[in-house]
Design a protein around this motif. Structure first.
Motif, PDB file in Angstrom:
ATOM      1  N   GLU A 138       6.844   3.667  -9.925  1.00  0.00           N
ATOM      2  CA  GLU A 138       7.788   2.572 -10.195  1.00  0.00           C
ATOM      3  C   GLU A 138       9.064   2.798  -9.397  1.00  0.00           C
ATOM      4  O   GLU A 138       9.659   3.862  -9.451  1.00  0.00           O
ATOM      5  CB  GLU A 138       8.122   2.499 -11.683  1.00  0.00           C
ATOM      6  CG  GLU A 138       6.982   2.030 -12.539  1.00  0.00           C
ATOM      7  CD  GLU A 138       7.328   2.024 -14.012  1.00  0.00           C
ATOM      8  OE1 GLU A 138       8.520   1.970 -14.357  1.00  0.00           O
ATOM      9  OE2 GLU A 138       6.389   2.079 -14.822  1.00  0.00           O
ATOM     10  N   GLY A 139       9.469   1.817  -8.625  1.00  0.00           N
ATOM     11  CA  GLY A 139      10.697   1.915  -7.857  1.00  0.00           C
ATOM     12  C   GLY A 139      10.531   2.542  -6.480  1.00  0.00           C
ATOM     13  O   GLY A 139      11.457   2.526  -5.680  1.00  0.00           O
ATOM     14  N   LEU A 140       9.356   3.121  -6.192  1.00  0.00           N
ATOM     15  CA  LEU A 140       9.136   3.663  -4.853  1.00  0.00           C
ATOM     16  C   LEU A 140       8.771   2.530  -3.898  1.00  0.00           C
ATOM     17  O   LEU A 140       8.321   1.467  -4.310  1.00  0.00           O
ATOM     18  CB  LEU A 140       8.031   4.722  -4.875  1.00  0.00           C
ATOM     19  CG  LEU A 140       8.311   5.964  -5.723  1.00  0.00           C
ATOM     20  CD1 LEU A 140       7.176   6.975  -5.577  1.00  0.00           C
ATOM     21  CD2 LEU A 140       9.644   6.598  -5.365  1.00  0.00           C
ATOM     22  N   HIS A 141       8.941   2.780  -2.608  1.00  0.00           N
ATOM     23  CA  HIS A 141       8.730   1.758  -1.585  1.00  0.00           C
ATOM     24  C   HIS A 141       7.447   2.015  -0.799  1.00  0.00           C
ATOM     25  O   HIS A 141       7.158   3.157  -0.431  1.00  0.00           O
ATOM     26  CB  HIS A 141       9.917   1.726  -0.620  1.00  0.00           C
ATOM     27  CG  HIS A 141      11.193   1.349  -1.286  1.00  0.00           C
ATOM     28  ND1 HIS A 141      11.624   0.050  -1.387  1.00  0.00           N
ATOM     29  CD2 HIS A 141      12.117   2.100  -1.923  1.00  0.00           C
ATOM     30  CE1 HIS A 141      12.772   0.022  -2.041  1.00  0.00           C
ATOM     31  NE2 HIS A 141      13.093   1.254  -2.381  1.00  0.00           N
ATOM     32  N   TYR A 142       6.711   0.939  -0.522  1.00  0.00           N
ATOM     33  CA  TYR A 142       5.471   1.034   0.246  1.00  0.00           C
ATOM     34  C   TYR A 142       5.802   1.347   1.704  1.00  0.00           C
ATOM     35  O   TYR A 142       6.565   0.625   2.353  1.00  0.00           O
ATOM     36  CB  TYR A 142       4.677  -0.267   0.140  1.00  0.00           C
ATOM     37  CG  TYR A 142       3.399  -0.226   0.929  1.00  0.00           C
ATOM     38  CD1 TYR A 142       2.364   0.611   0.546  1.00  0.00           C
ATOM     39  CD2 TYR A 142       3.233  -1.003   2.061  1.00  0.00           C
ATOM     40  CE1 TYR A 142       1.177   0.661   1.261  1.00  0.00           C
ATOM     41  CE2 TYR A 142       2.057  -0.961   2.788  1.00  0.00           C
ATOM     42  CZ  TYR A 142       1.047  -0.124   2.380  1.00  0.00           C
ATOM     43  OH  TYR A 142      -0.107  -0.065   3.111  1.00  0.00           O
ATOM     44  N   ILE A 143       5.230   2.434   2.215  1.00  0.00           N
ATOM     45  CA  ILE A 143       5.469   2.851   3.604  1.00  0.00           C
ATOM     46  C   ILE A 143       4.151   2.967   4.355  1.00  0.00           C
ATOM     47  O   ILE A 143       3.995   3.852   5.196  1.00  0.00           O
ATOM     48  CB  ILE A 143       6.258   4.184   3.657  1.00  0.00           C
ATOM     49  CG1 ILE A 143       5.533   5.292   2.889  1.00  0.00           C
ATOM     50  CG2 ILE A 143       7.669   3.998   3.162  1.00  0.00           C
ATOM     51  CD1 ILE A 143       6.093   6.686   3.107  1.00  0.00           C
ATOM     52  N   GLY A 144       3.214   2.096   4.051  1.00  0.00           N
ATOM     53  CA  GLY A 144       1.906   2.153   4.673  1.00  0.00           C
ATOM     54  C   GLY A 144       1.998   2.152   6.188  1.00  0.00           C
ATOM     55  O   GLY A 144       2.918   1.597   6.771  1.00  0.00           O
ATOM     56  N   THR A 145       1.048   2.818   6.809  1.00  0.00           N
ATOM     57  CA  THR A 145       0.987   2.925   8.263  1.00  0.00           C
ATOM     58  C   THR A 145      -0.355   2.389   8.740  1.00  0.00           C
ATOM     59  O   THR A 145      -1.240   2.124   7.922  1.00  0.00           O
ATOM     60  CB  THR A 145       1.122   4.404   8.695  1.00  0.00           C
ATOM     61  OG1 THR A 145      -0.003   5.120   8.189  1.00  0.00           O
ATOM     62  CG2 THR A 145       2.406   5.024   8.181  1.00  0.00           C
ATOM     63  N   PRO A 146      -0.547   2.260  10.041  1.00  0.00           N
ATOM     64  CA  PRO A 146      -1.824   1.767  10.543  1.00  0.00           C
ATOM     65  C   PRO A 146      -3.036   2.581  10.124  1.00  0.00           C
ATOM     66  O   PRO A 146      -4.139   2.088  10.143  1.00  0.00           O
ATOM     67  CB  PRO A 146      -1.650   1.827  12.069  1.00  0.00           C
ATOM     68  CG  PRO A 146      -0.187   1.689  12.276  1.00  0.00           C
ATOM     69  CD  PRO A 146       0.441   2.411  11.101  1.00  0.00           C
TER      70      PRO A 146
END
Length: 152
Positions: A138-146
């Motif tokens: 909760e509250g963390l940010h999505y930092i998805g990569t290729p």
């Protein structure tokens, strides 16, 4: 005058450190759009709490010796992989590893945390329960990569 200088230096340092933290949509904003896991695969979430301690340390997270993302303060991402045995590793001054078995349809949660080192801090991977991880996300940010499942 000296007091004002200290305040400006502290504010500048905080701003500099904050720029290293994760940005992107929050977990609550993307959770409903994360696809279901394919039958033959499992899912591995990687995340790190948002803290200024060790914020400059952002090493690659490797899964079976392949980089899948970075350990960024306040960030999370996930990968979908076939069932099997996996080794997660991070390297700063030393290599830290975590081994586990992933079953089809299973979700694992790997938290990366800052630990003390001799010269540089260490990023240490650990498995978390789904109950703990869901609160942590909760509250963390999505930092998805290729290389994450979201882009496959």
């Amino acid at each position: 005058m000296i007091k004002l200088s200290r305040v400006l230096i502290a504010a500048s340092a905080a701003a500099l450190l904050a720029t290293g933290c994760a940005s992107g949509p929050e977990f609550k904003d993307v959770a409903s759009s994360i696809p279901t896991i394919k039958e033959s695969q499992g899912r591995i979430y990687f995340y790190r709490s948002n803290s200024l301690i060790g914020a400059a340390l952002q090493p690659d997270i490797n899964l079976n010796d392949q980089a899948v993302g970075k350990s960024k303060p306040g960030g999370f991402f996930y990968v979908d992989e076939p069932a099997g045995d996996y080794v997660v590793s991070t390297t700063t001054e030393t290599k830290k590893t975590l081994s586990f078995k992933l079953e089809a349809g299973e979700t694992k949660y790997v938290k990366t945390s800052v630990g003390l080192g001799l010269l540089v801090g260490r990023i240490i991977p650990s498995l978390e329960s789904s109950e703990v991880a869901n609160k942590d996300l909760e509250g963390l940010h999505y930092i998805g990569t290729p290389t994450t499942a979201a882009s496959k």
